[in-house]
Structure formats: structure tokens, C-alpha cells
Design an enzyme around this catalytic site. Structure first.
Site, PDB file in Angstrom:
ATOM      1  N   HIS A 234      -4.715   6.450  24.870  1.00 16.55           N
ATOM      2  CA  HIS A 234      -3.365   6.559  24.307  1.00 16.55           C
ATOM      3  C   HIS A 234      -3.319   7.572  23.160  1.00 16.55           C
ATOM      4  CE1 HIS A 234       0.499   5.662  22.568  1.00 16.55           C
ATOM      5  NE2 HIS A 234      -0.115   5.480  21.408  1.00 16.55           N
TER       6      HIS A 234
ATOM      7  N   CYS B  97      -0.175   3.007  28.317  1.00 12.20           N
ATOM      8  CA  CYS B  97       1.206   2.558  28.094  1.00 12.20           C
ATOM      9  C   CYS B  97       1.932   2.242  29.398  1.00 12.20           C
ATOM     10  CB  CYS B  97       1.972   3.606  27.286  1.00 12.20           C
ATOM     11  SG  CYS B  97       1.446   3.656  25.573  1.00 12.20           S
TER      12      CYS B  97
ATOM     13  N   ASP C  30     -19.145  24.179  17.885  1.00 12.30           N
ATOM     14  CA  ASP C  30     -19.178  24.661  16.506  1.00 12.30           C
ATOM     15  C   ASP C  30     -20.575  25.172  16.183  1.00 12.30           C
ATOM     16  OD1 ASP C  30     -20.716  22.453  16.279  1.00 12.30           O
ATOM     17  OD2 ASP C  30     -19.600  21.535  14.654  1.00 12.30           O
TER      18      ASP C  30
ATOM     19  N   CYS D  24       1.097   7.733  28.991  1.00 13.11           N
ATOM     20  CA  CYS D  24      -0.352   7.615  29.196  1.00 13.11           C
ATOM     21  C   CYS D  24      -0.655   6.431  30.113  1.00 13.11           C
ATOM     22  CB  CYS D  24      -1.091   7.484  27.857  1.00 13.11           C
ATOM     23  SG  CYS D  24      -1.169   5.814  27.201  1.00 13.11           S
TER      24      CYS D  24
ATOM     25  N   ASP E 159      -8.993  20.818  16.221  1.00 13.25           N
ATOM     26  CA  ASP E 159      -9.808  19.707  16.727  1.00 13.25           C
ATOM     27  C   ASP E 159      -9.877  18.654  15.640  1.00 13.25           C
ATOM     28  OD1 ASP E 159     -11.701  21.464  15.082  1.00 13.25           O
ATOM     29  OD2 ASP E 159     -12.845  19.620  15.330  1.00 13.25           O
TER      30      ASP E 159
ATOM     31  N   CYS F 275       5.822   6.579  26.085  1.00 13.59           N
ATOM     32  CA  CYS F 275       4.548   7.265  26.294  1.00 13.59           C
ATOM     33  C   CYS F 275       4.170   7.174  27.774  1.00 13.59           C
ATOM     34  CB  CYS F 275       3.452   6.646  25.434  1.00 13.59           C
ATOM     35  SG  CYS F 275       1.846   7.428  25.663  1.00 13.59           S
TER      36      CYS F 275
HETATM   37 ZN   LIG Z   1       0.369   5.721  25.490  1.00 12.94          ZN
END
Ligand SMILES: [Zn+2]
Length: 384
Positions: free
Chosen positions: A366, A340, A97, A337, A281, A335
Site C-alpha cells: 500500500h 486496498c 548508490d 493497490c 528514493d 486507493c
Molecule cells: Zn492501498
């Protein structure tokens, strides 16, 4: 694949709303939109390594806010490192930025920062010296940072400003854009010889005629992409939606559209993409994670579009609650990830209560993954 130039190309539009998918090529590789950018305010996405970010599905990040980088570690060190990409070990696309938003926040205290026609004058938080952040200095700093996408220096419009003030801020932002373009035109490459794409920022507060005037002005310039800024963008989603409806008719189809600071929760991404936005963002996913708010819900199809749905409508769980002490399910069922797939709510609850540092990485992993999952679902439904 790396590209010498920055290009963006429309892949497909959703038939019933304004959502679209773009292919963007940069000197640090390509990415597909809609795409959420995790924010590395101080040259780091909090609690996440570059490998963690890639595993979570990050395609592009906001690498270091210019204001913070000017303060520490300073441009000399970033230049010596060879730019922000090698400094933070991120070899994929990056946006930075202009410092406009940070000096706007600082200027609420006139003892620390003052904004006038020349730019912002702020006290360096470490040395105490007054720094003059001008549109030219901002662009030069962003060339040292070396991001693939850089932003024109703007003055952010406060939420409470009256129309005369909003108009003045908008006109100044337009003048500063012309200065930024002038500096960028002399050499459109970073300090490391790679092409950079300059984006302009639409201001105009919550006044339809000013937003339209700003959109017309910004879109008439030779820019690679268009950002929509202002204090209400991302914070007041009703206003954000309305502003997007006002400016959309002016936005060229082949240029990338960026709402700055959108992503307090997964649903907000779905809402702005529906209005034709490509990238966004927000610091919220990592900040929420650190404070124990973990996104939880499911992305469901509704009327040809998507919704982040959860039982209680909040879209997150507070992991400190006693309910999770004996809960051996993952944070968010379904999920994919790393957290998880390997850990339970009970374990995260325990780590959080114990202030264990490992909690922060697992929780951020996560929340960031959920933002990317939502984007991947949007890409899939648009391309269907
Ligand atoms: Zn997750």
C-alpha cells in the site's frame, strides 16, 4: 523496449512551476518521471517481491546499497549471479548508490569508520577486516552490481558542520568525482557489457555560495545526471526547498535530477517535483509500513499543482489504534493497490496486533503504491 544507451529527454514542463516530465531510456527499459524509487538496501525491497513492486507501479528501484553489498553477499557472489538484476529478479531500470552515505553514517563512530582524502576505511561487520572504500573501488563495485544508473563516491555533509568543514568536504567530493569519472571513462559498461550512466552529487551544506559553487562544478562535468545530496536533503524540507532554489539555475534541462533520500511522506515528493526534481528514493514508505504508519489521504489539485490532503493533516493512519478494530473500509479510500482492493483496516489491524508476517507485505504494498500514485498524478498534470 530495451535501449543500448542511457538517454534522457524532456517531455514537458509545467507552465507555472518547475515541475517537468522526462522520458528516460536505459538498457533495462524506459521510465517516465517524476518517479519514486523504492529502496532495496540489502538486495531486496523489504517484504516485496519483484512482482509485487511491478504491480504497485514501480518503474525503477534502488537495487542494493553498495556498502551493504560489499559487506554481504560480497561482489564475487553478485558477479557469479550475473549482477543485481538477475540476482533479485528485477529486469527493469535500476540505480545503485556509491556507499558515500553509509560510510558517512558509520563515521559518526570513529572506531568503525574513518574518512580521509583517500576514501573511507571501515571495519567489515562480519570479518572485522579493514576495507578501504575509494572512489575507484566504489565505481568498480557498482559495475559488478550492474545498475543502469551509478553514483560518484561522495562525502555527505553533516547538518551541523561549519562553513570551513563544509567547504573541505565539498572540495573533496569534487576531487573524488574526477577520480570516479576517470574510472568510468575507461569502460562505461557494467561487468555484463551494458552501458551505465554516471551521476555526480552536489554538496555544499546549507551555504548558498558553496551550493552554487558545487552545482557549477558538477554540472560542468560530462555526466548523465545530477544528484543533490547532504544530510538535510529529505530530512529538513524547508532547507531542501531552499537548496533546490539555489542550485536550479545551474542544472542542465536535459539531464535527470535526483534528490537523494526524499520521500518521508507523499507530500515531500510533490514539493521537490515542484522545484524541478525528477527522481527520488527513500526507505520511509516500507519502514513506516512495518511500524504501522499507513499513508492515507487524497491527491487534490490546488492552484494548478497538487497536494496530498488528509483530514487530520498527518497523511497517515496508525493501524494499531483501537479505532480500526471494527473498521471495514480500505486503508485509503480510492486507493487501487492490491491491499486496498482486497482487505480492510480491521484485517490489517488484526494482522499487525498478531505480528502476522502477511501484514508486512500488504502494508508495504500500500505505502509504495501511494508514492507511485502521487507520481502518476504529477505526470498527468504536467502532461495535460
Ligand atoms: Zn492501498
Amino acid at each position: 523496449m530495451k535501449h543500448a544507451k542511457f538517454t534522457s529527454r524532456l517531455l514537458k514542463k509545467h507552465p507555472n512551476n518547475h515541475a517537468r516530465s522526462m522520458q528516460v531510456d536505459t538498457p533495462h527499459g524506459s521510465f517516465i518521471t517524476p518517479s519514486f524509487m523504492p529502496v532495496g538496501t540489502r538486495a531486496v525491497v523489504n517484504c516485496m517481491s519483484a512482482t509485487d513492486l511491478k504491480s504497485a507501479g514501480s518503474q525503477i528501484i534502488l537495487g542494493g546499497n553498495t556498502y551493504h553489498m560489499l559487506c554481504s553477499p560480497g561482489m564475487d557472489l553478485i558477479r557469479a549471479a550475473g549482477g543485481m538484476h538477475p540476482f533479485m529478479a528485477w529486469d527493469q531500470p535500476m540505480l545503485t548508490d556509491s556507499g558515500g552515505f553509509q560510510v558517512y553514517s558509520l563515521s559518526k563512530n570513529s572506531k568503525i569508520c574513518r574518512i580521509d582524502e583517500k576514501g573511507a576505511h571501515f571495519k567489515h561487520p562480519i570479518s572485522g577486516q579493514v576495507v578501504h572504500l575509494t572512489p575507484a573501488l566504489s565505481i568498480e563495485a557498482q559495475k559488478v552490481i550492474g545498475a543502469d544508473i551509478i553514483m560518484a563516491f561522495d562525502q555527505c555533509t553533516p547538518d551541523i558542520a561549519d562553513k570551513v568543514m563544509v567547504d573541505q568536504i565539498m572540495q573533496r567530493t569534487h576531487r573524488w568525482l574526477l577520480e570516479s569519472i576517470e574510472v568510468h571513462r575507461r569502460d562505461s559498461c557494467s561487468s555484463y557489457g551494458l552501458e551505465q550512466a554516471l551521476f555526480g552529487i552536489i554538496q555544499g551544506g546549507f551555504y548558498q555560495d558553496l551550493r552554487e559553487q558545487s552545482a557549477a562544478f558538477i554540472c560542468a562535468q560530462d555526466l548523465a545526471g545530477i544528484a543533490i545530496g547532504g544530510a538535510s536533503i529529505g530530512f529538513d524540507m524547508e532547507k531542501t526547498r531552499e537548496i533546490l532554489q539555489w542550485v536550479r539555475p545551474f542544472l542542465p534541462e536535459n539531464k535527470l535530477r535526483y534528490t537523494m533520500g526524499v520521500g518521508l511522506n507523499p507530500q515531500n515528493l510533490i514539493d521537490v517535483v515542484e522545484q524541478g526534481v525528477d527522481i527520488f528514493d527513500c526507505v520511509a514508505p516500507t519502514r513506516n509500513a512495518r511500524h504501522g504508519a499507513l499513508y492515507c489521504g487524497s491527491v487534490v489539485e490546488a492552484d494548478g499543482w497538487l497536494k496530498f490532503s488528509s483530514e487530520d493533516g498527518l497523511g497517515r493512519i496508525l493501524i494499531k489504534k483501537q479505532d480500526y478494530k471494527h473498521d471495514f473500509s480500505p486503508i485509503m479510500p480510492g486507493c487501487d493497490c492490491y491491499t486496498c482492493l482486497n482487505y480492510t483496516r480491521a484485517y490489517l489491524h488484526y494482522l499487525f496486533k498478531e505480528h502476522q508476517l502477511a501484514y508486512y507485505n500488504l502494508a508495504c504494498t500500500h505505502n509504495i503504491r501511494v508514492m507511485h500514485k502521487v507520481c502518476e498524478r504529477m505526470q498527468a498534470i504536467i502532461m495535460q
